[in-house]
Design a protein around this motif. Structure first.
Motif, mmCIF file in Angstrom:
data_model
loop_
_atom_site.group_PDB
_atom_site.id
_atom_site.type_symbol
_atom_site.label_atom_id
_atom_site.label_comp_id
_atom_site.label_asym_id
_atom_site.label_seq_id
_atom_site.Cartn_x
_atom_site.Cartn_y
_atom_site.Cartn_z
ATOM 1 N N VAL A 67 3.640 4.386 48.094
ATOM 2 C CA VAL A 67 4.385 5.569 47.758
ATOM 3 C C VAL A 67 5.123 5.841 48.705
ATOM 4 O O VAL A 67 6.348 6.362 48.614
ATOM 5 C CB VAL A 67 3.132 6.600 47.313
ATOM 6 C CG1 VAL A 67 4.102 7.835 47.296
ATOM 7 C CG2 VAL A 67 2.667 6.091 46.133
ATOM 8 N N CYS A 68 4.969 5.892 50.137
ATOM 9 C CA CYS A 68 5.625 6.244 51.282
ATOM 10 C C CYS A 68 6.986 5.328 51.113
ATOM 11 O O CYS A 68 7.997 5.697 51.304
ATOM 12 C CB CYS A 68 4.844 6.541 52.477
ATOM 13 S SG CYS A 68 3.754 7.466 52.409
ATOM 14 N N GLU A 69 6.398 3.942 51.022
ATOM 15 C CA GLU A 69 7.551 3.088 51.023
ATOM 16 C C GLU A 69 8.626 3.463 50.088
ATOM 17 O O GLU A 69 9.710 3.157 49.982
ATOM 18 C CB GLU A 69 7.048 1.716 51.063
ATOM 19 C CG GLU A 69 7.998 0.436 50.948
ATOM 20 C CD GLU A 69 8.050 -0.154 49.549
ATOM 21 O OE1 GLU A 69 8.954 -0.858 49.394
ATOM 22 O OE2 GLU A 69 7.036 -0.381 49.043
ATOM 23 N N GLY A 70 8.216 3.524 48.808
ATOM 24 C CA GLY A 70 9.005 3.753 47.502
ATOM 25 C C GLY A 70 9.975 5.015 47.936
ATOM 26 O O GLY A 70 11.291 5.108 47.673
ATOM 27 N N ALA A 71 9.238 6.061 48.534
ATOM 28 C CA ALA A 71 10.187 7.308 48.659
ATOM 29 C C ALA A 71 10.964 7.165 49.882
ATOM 30 O O ALA A 71 12.270 7.672 49.707
ATOM 31 C CB ALA A 71 9.147 8.414 49.087
ATOM 32 N N LEU A 72 10.665 6.360 50.700
ATOM 33 C CA LEU A 72 11.521 6.166 51.808
ATOM 34 C C LEU A 72 12.839 5.240 51.126
ATOM 35 O O LEU A 72 13.929 5.251 51.644
ATOM 36 C CB LEU A 72 10.903 5.221 53.190
ATOM 37 C CG LEU A 72 11.884 4.842 54.256
ATOM 38 C CD1 LEU A 72 12.346 6.133 55.095
ATOM 39 C CD2 LEU A 72 11.146 4.010 55.203
ATOM 40 N N GLY A 73 12.537 4.065 50.548
ATOM 41 C CA GLY A 73 13.539 3.386 49.874
ATOM 42 C C GLY A 73 14.496 4.190 48.811
ATOM 43 O O GLY A 73 15.648 3.811 48.944
ATOM 44 N N LEU A 74 14.061 5.268 48.237
ATOM 45 C CA LEU A 74 14.814 6.046 47.382
ATOM 46 C C LEU A 74 15.823 7.053 48.286
ATOM 47 O O LEU A 74 16.878 7.071 48.094
ATOM 48 C CB LEU A 74 14.079 6.884 46.318
ATOM 49 C CG LEU A 74 13.552 6.088 45.261
ATOM 50 C CD1 LEU A 74 12.428 7.024 44.338
ATOM 51 C CD2 LEU A 74 14.630 5.400 44.319
ATOM 52 N N SER A 75 15.346 7.516 49.183
ATOM 53 C CA SER A 75 16.090 8.134 50.216
ATOM 54 C C SER A 75 17.119 7.568 50.958
ATOM 55 O O SER A 75 18.207 8.011 50.882
ATOM 56 C CB SER A 75 15.138 8.959 51.422
ATOM 57 O OG SER A 75 14.634 7.819 52.103
ATOM 58 N N ILE A 76 16.921 6.307 50.990
ATOM 59 C CA ILE A 76 17.907 5.303 51.806
ATOM 60 C C ILE A 76 18.956 5.034 50.796
ATOM 61 O O ILE A 76 20.171 5.142 50.898
ATOM 62 C CB ILE A 76 17.439 4.061 52.196
ATOM 63 C CG1 ILE A 76 16.747 4.462 53.531
ATOM 64 C CG2 ILE A 76 18.330 3.146 52.502
ATOM 65 C CD1 ILE A 76 15.727 3.262 54.251
ATOM 66 N N LEU A 77 18.529 4.772 49.475
ATOM 67 C CA LEU A 77 19.425 4.674 48.269
ATOM 68 C C LEU A 77 20.340 5.934 47.956
ATOM 69 O O LEU A 77 21.340 5.626 47.785
ATOM 70 C CB LEU A 77 18.687 4.262 47.080
ATOM 71 C CG LEU A 77 19.564 3.949 45.608
ATOM 72 C CD1 LEU A 77 20.064 2.772 46.036
ATOM 73 C CD2 LEU A 77 18.593 4.002 44.576
ATOM 74 N N VAL A 78 19.743 6.942 47.894
ATOM 75 C CA VAL A 78 20.367 8.259 47.826
ATOM 76 C C VAL A 78 21.462 8.395 48.705
ATOM 77 O O VAL A 78 22.541 8.800 48.412
ATOM 78 C CB VAL A 78 19.585 9.392 47.735
ATOM 79 C CG1 VAL A 78 20.239 10.713 47.459
ATOM 80 C CG2 VAL A 78 18.808 9.327 46.288
#
Length: 97
Positions: free
Chosen positions: A67-78
């Motif tokens: 979940v932390c990896e997914g949140a970090l990936g979404l923040s990089i995407l945004v």
């Protein structure tokens, strides 16, 4: 471990790796394929733990990190979409020059 479950997990894993290696145009597709790989690894871990009657402490930790990896990936995407206007890898690397 049932052979069907093992085959399903491995086929999900290798299809995720294939998409990760072949579709590198958009960052969103890469992030989705990484989440797909993490999901298949989680299923494989749970099948292994059920087969050998271990406790389920490790899958909870694995889910927390995924979940932390997914949140970090979404923040990089945004942040990439806000700064460059799209999620193409080519436009990201051209602006560094």
């Amino acid at each position: 471990m049932s052979m069907f479950g093992l085959f399903t997990c491995l086929s999900i894993y290798f299809s995720g790796v294939y998409v990760f290696c072949s579709k590198r145009k958009h960052l969103l597709v890469v992030l989705l394929s990484l989440e797909y790989i993490v999901l298949s690894l989680f299923m494989l871990i749970v099948l292994f733990l059920v087969e050998f009657d271990y406790d389920y402490f490790f899958p909870v930790i694995f889910l927390v990190f995924s979940v932390c990896e997914g949140a970090l990936g979404l923040s990089i995407l945004v942040s990439m979409i806000r700064s460059h206007g799209n999620d193409f890898f080519n436009s990201f690397f051209l602006s560094l020059c």
